[in-house]
Write a protein that holds these residues in place. Structure first.
Motif, PDB file in Angstrom:
ATOM      1  N   UNK A 149      49.242  -0.165 -24.794  1.00 18.98           N
ATOM      2  CA  UNK A 149      48.802  -1.207 -23.874  1.00 18.98           C
ATOM      3  C   UNK A 149      47.399  -1.652 -24.282  1.00 18.98           C
ATOM      4  N   UNK A 150      47.265  -2.903 -24.645  1.00 23.02           N
ATOM      5  CA  UNK A 150      45.951  -3.427 -24.984  1.00 23.02           C
ATOM      6  C   UNK A 150      45.135  -3.674 -23.720  1.00 23.02           C
ATOM      7  N   UNK A 151      43.835  -3.474 -23.837  1.00 26.82           N
ATOM      8  CA  UNK A 151      42.945  -3.658 -22.694  1.00 26.82           C
ATOM      9  C   UNK A 151      42.931  -5.134 -22.282  1.00 26.82           C
ATOM     10  N   UNK A 152      42.967  -5.409 -20.986  1.00 22.43           N
ATOM     11  CA  UNK A 152      42.999  -6.807 -20.546  1.00 22.43           C
ATOM     12  C   UNK A 152      41.743  -7.597 -20.894  1.00 22.43           C
ATOM     13  N   UNK A 153      40.644  -6.911 -21.205  1.00 24.70           N
ATOM     14  CA  UNK A 153      39.396  -7.611 -21.535  1.00 24.70           C
ATOM     15  C   UNK A 153      39.105  -7.634 -23.029  1.00 24.70           C
ATOM     16  N   UNK A 154      40.094  -7.325 -23.871  1.00 23.80           N
ATOM     17  CA  UNK A 154      39.863  -7.368 -25.318  1.00 23.80           C
ATOM     18  C   UNK A 154      39.435  -8.758 -25.749  1.00 23.80           C
ATOM     19  N   UNK A 155      38.551  -8.829 -26.762  1.00 19.57           N
ATOM     20  CA  UNK A 155      37.842  -7.718 -27.401  1.00 19.57           C
ATOM     21  C   UNK A 155      36.714  -7.213 -26.511  1.00 19.57           C
ATOM     22  N   UNK A 156      36.486  -5.893 -26.535  1.00 16.99           N
ATOM     23  CA  UNK A 156      35.478  -5.325 -25.641  1.00 16.99           C
ATOM     24  C   UNK A 156      34.067  -5.458 -26.206  1.00 16.99           C
ATOM     25  N   UNK A 157      33.939  -5.589 -27.541  1.00 10.32           N
ATOM     26  CA  UNK A 157      32.647  -5.841 -28.180  1.00 10.32           C
ATOM     27  C   UNK A 157      32.846  -6.941 -29.210  1.00 10.32           C
ATOM     28  N   UNK A 158      32.021  -7.960 -29.144  1.00  7.65           N
ATOM     29  CA  UNK A 158      32.197  -9.099 -30.039  1.00  7.65           C
ATOM     30  C   UNK A 158      30.832  -9.589 -30.511  1.00  7.65           C
ATOM     31  N   UNK A 159      30.782 -10.323 -31.617  1.00 12.89           N
ATOM     32  CA  UNK A 159      29.499 -10.772 -32.169  1.00 12.89           C
ATOM     33  C   UNK A 159      28.706 -11.623 -31.181  1.00 12.89           C
ATOM     34  N   UNK A 160      27.388 -11.444 -31.203  1.00 12.02           N
ATOM     35  CA  UNK A 160      26.498 -12.271 -30.405  1.00 12.02           C
ATOM     36  C   UNK A 160      26.016 -13.470 -31.202  1.00 12.02           C
ATOM     37  N   UNK A 161      25.796 -14.554 -30.539  1.00 13.67           N
ATOM     38  CA  UNK A 161      25.362 -15.771 -31.236  1.00 13.67           C
ATOM     39  C   UNK A 161      23.939 -15.615 -31.750  1.00 13.67           C
ATOM     40  N   UNK A 162      23.779 -15.814 -33.044  1.00 11.11           N
ATOM     41  CA  UNK A 162      22.471 -15.757 -33.713  1.00 11.11           C
ATOM     42  C   UNK A 162      21.759 -14.420 -33.517  1.00 11.11           C
ATOM     43  N   UNK A 163      22.534 -13.339 -33.422  1.00 16.57           N
ATOM     44  CA  UNK A 163      21.963 -12.009 -33.281  1.00 16.57           C
ATOM     45  C   UNK A 163      22.239 -11.195 -34.542  1.00 16.57           C
ATOM     46  N   UNK A 164      21.800  -9.939 -34.551  1.00 20.71           N
ATOM     47  CA  UNK A 164      21.963  -9.073 -35.719  1.00 20.71           C
ATOM     48  C   UNK A 164      23.430  -8.787 -36.030  1.00 20.71           C
ATOM     49  N   UNK A 165      24.333  -8.948 -35.022  1.00 18.41           N
ATOM     50  CA  UNK A 165      25.762  -8.733 -35.254  1.00 18.41           C
ATOM     51  C   UNK A 165      26.538 -10.040 -35.154  1.00 18.41           C
ATOM     52  N   UNK A 166      25.921 -11.122 -35.621  1.00 21.12           N
ATOM     53  CA  UNK A 166      26.462 -12.470 -35.464  1.00 21.12           C
ATOM     54  C   UNK A 166      27.839 -12.650 -36.100  1.00 21.12           C
ATOM     55  N   UNK A 167      28.127 -11.978 -37.207  1.00 19.73           N
ATOM     56  CA  UNK A 167      29.348 -12.249 -37.966  1.00 19.73           C
ATOM     57  C   UNK A 167      30.476 -11.257 -37.717  1.00 19.73           C
TER      58      UNK A 167
END
Length: 209
Positions: A149-167
């Motif tokens: 069962x996939x979580x209803x809020x997937x994805x739970x962590x996603x890239x932030x705009x213009x941040x260190x994890x942008x891509x």
């Protein structure tokens, strides 16, 4: 301590096993891989990214691993072992594959970590929209192989705009410390990859009951 780890060479990947009495000094348990690619979905190229749990009731190690292409493997399989050396792959492998209806994971799912939470196996995994765009997702299964069962809020962590994890956000490792979940992950912006952490209070991960 037991450690399942990937080893790479000549464009291929295998999984090995090592043990340690203190977590610092390690001894390889075999001069050969303990898990190799031998199924069509593994594409005769790679098995990697092992996540291993010990089932005390069954007296078995249970492994979830990724198989397929070398750059980013394609899907997730399962295997069991009594000693960590001789592994039997699940007959229904792969046990978890990309869902084309979900744009964030339509390309691949891979590199999971599985933990026990009550009666459930919870899986933190990477969903790839394409080869370069990744997000962290969550799923659960009673037996760890079927009816995920996939979580209803997937994805739970996603890239932030213009941040260190942008891509891309990928390579999750989660730990419940008794009061909250801590999840470390790799974030990438352009060619720079760094490690961050995110917190979730309480044991309940928010699945629909």
């Amino acid at each position: 301590y037991h450690m399942g780890y990937p080893g790479q060479g000549k464009g291929r990947s295998w999984i090995g096993d090592a043990t340690s009495p203190d977590g610092v000094t390690w001894k390889r348990m075999s001069d050969k891989p303990v898990l190799s690619f031998d199924q069509p979905w593994e594409k005769n190229i790679a098995v990697m990214c092992p996540s291993v749990l010990w089932n005390a009731q069954e007296k078995l190690f249970r492994m979830w691993y990724s198989g397929g292409e070398q750059n980013e493997p394609n899907a997730i399989g399962a295997a069991t072992s009594a000693d960590g050396l001789a592994w039997k792959k699940h007959g229904g492998n792969p046990v978890f594959t990309a869902d084309p209806k979900n744009p964030w994971e339509k390309h691949k799912v891979t590199a999971c970590q599985v933990e026990r939470l009550g009666d459930w196996h919870v899986m933190f995994y990477i969903g790839f929209e394409n080869e370069a765009t990744a997000r962290i997702c969550l799923a659960r299964s009673r037996d760890g192989v079927a009816d995920w069962q996939r979580h209803p809020s997937n994805p739970i962590i996603f890239p932030g705009k213009d941040t260190w994890d942008h891509d891309a956000c990928y390579k999750p490792y989660a730990l419940f410390d008794g009061t909250r979940w801590l999840l470390w992950y790799n974030g990438r912006r352009s060619r720079l990859e760094q490690i961050g952490v995110t917190l979730h209070e309480g044991a309940d991960l928010g699945f629909d009951q």
